[in-house]
Write a protein that holds these residues in place. Structure first.
Motif, short mmCIF file in Angstrom:
data_model
loop_
_atom_site.label_atom_id
_atom_site.label_comp_id
_atom_site.label_asym_id
_atom_site.label_seq_id
_atom_site.Cartn_x
_atom_site.Cartn_y
_atom_site.Cartn_z
N LEU A 158 3.40 10.73 -4.51
CA LEU A 158 4.31 11.65 -3.81
C LEU A 158 5.36 12.20 -4.77
O LEU A 158 5.74 13.38 -4.71
CB LEU A 158 4.99 10.92 -2.65
CG LEU A 158 4.06 10.44 -1.51
CD1 LEU A 158 4.84 9.62 -0.49
CD2 LEU A 158 3.39 11.63 -0.84
N ALA A 159 5.84 11.33 -5.69
CA ALA A 159 6.81 11.80 -6.68
C ALA A 159 6.19 12.86 -7.57
O ALA A 159 6.84 13.83 -7.97
CB ALA A 159 7.31 10.61 -7.51
N LEU A 169 0.83 -1.20 0.00
CA LEU A 169 0.00 0.00 0.00
C LEU A 169 0.87 1.25 0.00
O LEU A 169 0.58 2.25 -0.69
CB LEU A 169 -0.93 -0.01 1.23
CG LEU A 169 -1.86 1.21 1.39
CD1 LEU A 169 -2.82 1.30 0.20
CD2 LEU A 169 -2.64 1.10 2.69
N GLY A 170 1.99 1.22 0.77
CA GLY A 170 2.89 2.37 0.78
C GLY A 170 3.53 2.61 -0.57
O GLY A 170 3.69 3.76 -1.01
N LEU A 171 3.89 1.53 -1.24
CA LEU A 171 4.49 1.66 -2.56
C LEU A 171 3.51 2.26 -3.57
O LEU A 171 3.91 2.95 -4.52
CB LEU A 171 4.97 0.29 -3.06
CG LEU A 171 6.18 -0.31 -2.32
CD1 LEU A 171 6.47 -1.72 -2.83
CD2 LEU A 171 7.41 0.59 -2.47
N VAL A 172 2.20 1.99 -3.38
CA VAL A 172 1.20 2.56 -4.28
C VAL A 172 1.21 4.08 -4.21
O VAL A 172 1.02 4.79 -5.21
CB VAL A 172 -0.20 1.99 -3.95
CG1 VAL A 172 -1.27 2.74 -4.71
CG2 VAL A 172 -0.25 0.52 -4.29
#
Length: 684
Positions: A600-601, A592-595
């Motif tokens: 954010l980028a 989920l954090g990687l999603v």
């Protein structure tokens, strides 16, 4: 009390025996159901007059809002510039029930208009509604002048419509005649007599009395003593049948009797007409219910022809319980009758021509207003009887008012416990008793017998009433049921008190399909008058029958038990697929954090590029399109989230299509504005 000794000279009157009872609460419920009232009003004044008349007689309370709306319709009809006599008649009839507030001046004007309409009247119904309207005004306002100066002429005009067969025509131009019209004519003529200002020609009155007598040439009779008039005629108001025709005649006769003070009509005819309306039960239409209740009210409320109805509180009496016969005498609407006595004159068994002479007076209970016969006449046993009663009025003057109609015959059902004696079952061989077992009937029995095809089975018993008379029940059946389910039923015959049946198995082997084995025996003895009717298992008999020949008939297929066919089925145990193994929770959160990393980028890139709002439109219209464009993009993102959470693919695609078209339009307008603004800057 005399003994119950048959008298052969008295003819049977069983066919004329019936029980008639006054109207009941069921009529009130039917009236509320059959007369439709929508929005606290009736569809017409005619329907209102019929419904309110029915409600008045049955004692049904009329709601205030219904009274107000109906009285308003009455006032409007009476004040109308060009009302017809029919509308005025029904309006005045409604007013007489609801006691609508109508001024004497208004009624005077209505009476004047009705008198003028009588001069131009051509048909029977024109006279009927006009004369009826004046009679109603007279009852509501005695000060208003409603007297007819030319009563003799009007009387003669109506009388000219009479026919030689007792029927009347509706007009001189119409040769068709009917009994319904005859009743309306009699009521009209009674109204003319009431409204006369001078004497009417005596010859006309005598001719009218003869017409009344001729009217009864058309009367018909049922076997139960009810009289009625039948009419096969269709007029402007529809088909006129037996109920409407008889009601019309009753209304005319009672009105004429009140006008004359007396009228010579046989009492049995008056009582028979009342029995007709009491015997039809509850009609299926509001109009027929009105005809029924109105006719009964005419009988009940007049003071010359008031029939008295004899009814029973119970028509089934038990010898075992020593029930008392209770008789009630009332008017057709259930009102208490005058002082009188009731005598039991005859008793005879149903279906027999033999009767007994009783002549016993019943004891009167003033508290319950019933006449009681403490004990049944000697000789009355279990069975069906017809009791003949006669009513005797205490005051001779009441004979001029009340009608008793001679003897009243009513069916009585006497029940009791029947004694079963000498009951036994035997196995015979060549008419010699091989085995004999006594039976307790009714009671518990468990007989065990054996027999072969060369033997016989005999069952016998005796039935006697409480007075030791032979008793023949409606049913006496012996049933043999094979263990395979095949059943055989035999009727037990009788000779006097003794009932006996003999089964010769040699002659029954084919009927028994050569089935050897165990047969359960069951005896049924029953009758409506037998208080101890029974269906009694007796035990079983083991039969040894020869083998079936090759071409012998096979036993019929036995019916499947409905409970087994339609009963509950075995429970189905569902096996669900086991839940798939899922990854560890920590791995799910890491994914989920990687999603969110690309998002954010994206935000970091916007900051690095120096994104700002300098080129955002400032004018009202371009700013609106820009806001809608960015809002649409946000809505698409929200739609993606909802699709992930709960929406299905089809709903998402339809919604995305709508948002896409909106984005194309507002995006094009926004980009066009930005391009135009950029071009202006470069040119400057």
């Amino acid at each position: 009390m005399k003994d119950f000794n048959p008298h052969p000279s008295i003819a049977s009157i069983c066919d004329a025996a019936a029980i008639f009872t006054p109207i009941s609460e069921a009529h009130r419920s039917a009236a509320l159901e059959l007369f439709s009232i929508s929005d606290a009003s009736f569809s017409s004044l005619e329907e209102a007059s019929e419904a309110l008349r029915t409600f008045e007689v049955l004692g049904i309370e009329i709601k205030p809002e219904l009274k107000d709306s109906t009285c308003k319709s009455v006032v409007d009809a009476l004040s109308s510039a060009s009302p017809n006599s029919k509308d005025l008649y029904h309006a005045l009839r409604v007013s007489s029930v609801l006691k609508c507030e109508i001024s004497e001046e208004a009624l005077t004007g209505v009476a004047s208009r009705i008198k003028d309409s009588i001069k131009d009247a051509k048909t029977l119904l024109d006279f009927y509604y006009s004369i009826g309207g004046l009679v109603l005004i007279k009852g509501q306002a005695s000060e208003v002048d409603v007297l007819l100066e030319n009563a003799d002429v009007v009387f003669r005009s109506v009388k000219d419509l009479s026919q030689s067969d007792g029927k009347w025509r509706y007009s001189s131009n119409n040769p068709e005649s009917s009994i319904y019209a005859a009743g309306r004519a009699l009521e009209t003529l009674s109204g003319i007599i009431t409204l006369k200002s001078s004497d009417i020609d005596g010859n006309l009155i005598e001719a009218l009395k003869k017409d009344v007598v001729k009217q009864f040439d058309n009367i018909k009779k049922y076997d139960d003593g009810a009289y009625y008039f039948d009419d096969q005629f269709v007029d402007a108001s529809g088909y006129q049948g037996a109920v409407s025709a008889t009601s019309s005649v009753v209304r005319g006769l009672t009105s004429l009797a009140s006008a004359f003070g007396n009228i010579n009509i046989p009492g049995d005819k008056i009582l028979g007409l009342a029995r007709f309306f009491l015997g039809i039960g509850i009609p299926g239409t509001g109009k027929d219910l009105y005809y029924q209740i109105d006719a009964l009210a005419c009988f009940d409320q007049n003071r010359v022809l008031v029939p008295l109805i004899l009814s029973l509180l119970a028509s089934v009496l038990s010898i075992t319980s020593q029930d008392k016969l209770q008789v009630k005498v009332t008017t057709v609407l259930g009102s208490t009758g005058p002082s009188l006595s009731v005598k039991l004159m005859q008793v005879f068994r149903s279906g027999s021509k033999d009767a007994s002479i009783i002549n016993q007076e019943l004891k009167f209970d003033p508290k319950e207003a019933v006449h009681i016969l403490d004990t049944l006449p000697v000789g009355v046993d279990v069975g069906e009887y017809v009791f003949a009663f006669e009513i005797f009025l205490s005051d001779p003057e009441h004979k001029k008012i009340y009608v008793t109609g001679g003897r009243t015959k009513v069916p009585i059902y006497v029940t009791g416990a029947v004694k079963v004696e000498n009951a036994k079952v035997e196995v015979l061989e060549s008419d010699t008793v091989e085995t004999e077992q006594q039976l307790a009937l009714p009671g518990k029995n468990d007989v065990s017998l054996t027999a072969n095809h060369l033997q016989k089975l005999r069952l016998s018993f005796q039935l006697t009433t409480p007075l030791q008379n032979p008793f023949k029940p409606h049913q006496a059946l012996l049933k043999l049921r094979h263990e395979s389910g095949v059943e055989h039923v035999f009727v037990v015959g009788n000779s006097g008190k003794r009932f006996e049946i003999t089964l010769d198995f040699l002659g029954l082997v084919e009927s028994f399909f050569y089935l050897s084995g165990k047969y359960n025996m069951e005896l049924t003895v029953g009758d409506a008058a037998m208080e101890n009717s029974f269906l009694q298992p007796l035990g079983h008999i083991e039969l040894d029958l020869p083998d079936a020949p090759e071409k012998a008939a096979r036993p019929p297929a036995q019916a499947i038990d409905p409970y087994l066919r339609h009963g509950p089925k075995p429970e189905i145990a569902h096996i669900f697929r086991p839940q798939e193994k899922r990854p560890p929770q920590e791995l799910s959160y890491a994914f989920l954090g990687l999603v969110f990393v690309p998002f954010l980028a994206f935000l970091a890139g916007l900051l690095r590029l120096g994104v700002n709002m300098k080129n955002f439109p400032t004018s009202a219209v371009p700013a609106t399109f820009a806001i809608l464009f960015h809002g649409g993009i946000a809505a698409v993102l929200v739609l993606y989230v909802l699709f992930w959470l709960k929406l299905d693919l089809f709903t998402t695609l339809k919604t995305l299509g709508v948002l896409g078209m909106l984005l194309m339009f507002v995006g094009h307008r926004t980009l066009s504005y930005l391009a135009s603004a950029s071009a202006k800057v470069k040119s400057a």
